[in-house]
Design an enzyme around this catalytic site. Sequence first.
Site, PDB file in Angstrom:
ATOM      1  N   ASP A  56      -2.441  -6.996  -2.313  1.00 30.09           N
ATOM      2  CA  ASP A  56      -2.167  -7.247  -0.905  1.00 30.09           C
ATOM      3  C   ASP A  56      -1.576  -6.010  -0.230  1.00 30.09           C
ATOM      4  O   ASP A  56      -0.838  -5.233  -0.849  1.00 30.09           O
ATOM      5  CB  ASP A  56      -1.177  -8.408  -0.744  1.00 30.09           C
ATOM      6  CG  ASP A  56      -1.699  -9.709  -1.318  1.00 30.09           C
ATOM      7  OD1 ASP A  56      -2.917  -9.798  -1.575  1.00 30.09           O
ATOM      8  OD2 ASP A  56      -0.882 -10.622  -1.519  1.00 30.09           O
ATOM      9  N   LYS A  57      -1.867  -5.862   1.037  1.00 25.59           N
ATOM     10  CA  LYS A  57      -1.342  -4.738   1.813  1.00 25.59           C
ATOM     11  C   LYS A  57       0.182  -4.663   1.726  1.00 25.59           C
ATOM     12  O   LYS A  57       0.753  -3.575   1.571  1.00 25.59           O
ATOM     13  CB  LYS A  57      -1.773  -4.869   3.281  1.00 25.59           C
ATOM     14  CG  LYS A  57      -1.263  -3.741   4.175  1.00 25.59           C
ATOM     15  CD  LYS A  57      -1.650  -3.951   5.623  1.00 25.59           C
ATOM     16  CE  LYS A  57      -0.794  -5.031   6.265  1.00 25.59           C
ATOM     17  NZ  LYS A  57      -0.994  -5.109   7.739  1.00 25.59           N
TER      18      LYS A  57
END
Length: 256
Positions: free
Chosen positions: A57-58
Amino acid sequence: MKIIPDYTVIYSDDSIVVLNKRSGLLIAADRYDEDAPRLDLAAEKEFGKLYAVHRIDKDTSGCVIYARTVEAHRALSMQFENREVEKIYHCLVYGRPLWEEKHQDLKLLVDGDARHRTVPNQRYGKAAVTDFKLFGVCGPYSWIEARPRTGRTHQIRAHLKELGISIVCDPLYSPNQKPVRLSEIKRKWNGDAEEERPLLSRLALHAYRLTVTHPVSGERVTFTAPYPKDMEATRKQLASIFGVDPLAEITPETRA
């Protein structure tokens, strides 16, 4: 204001690059946020063309591996597809789980609602399995280890949500955005409340360790991403106050 580097290099050779990325960076292009900062573009300035073989995930920090050749990309991609890669994440969550270990086997549908979140869906979802282990409770928080056996988007966050648990400062899956402040966990705190900066104010999820088979040598290799400064500062403070340390059973030689 201090500038946080996009990444540090854990390992590199002619076939692969392993990086420890900061929170807030995409691994590769994203159709929902085309202008967001990207780790691959930043690292290609140093290493040349990189091929993404997996995603985190970012907002998650930690260990990311890229291939540097087409052959390495094919070999690593097959390992991820065949679930031959071992992944370990550490996270700080609100509250205290009522279990020591939990096996979560729940089908998930990616981009399942208007906020593009991953949601449980037994009919249309894909198989998703995560094993959780409670490291210990630190007052209002707990440290948890997560071992995802599959690689669905937001898998750890979605599985924890279904268990009634949310990661500290999770902008998508938690209604609680309260950061970790030393003044709220340390009894004798003599600082200035107006000047205090939070110890941790972003998603407290870190891709700690990754084990793969090297695409050229065929050897099984493990890479470890040390905690970033904000998470490390939080770990030290919670360990000092509550005596719980997620790295306590890990020798110094295997931390980095």
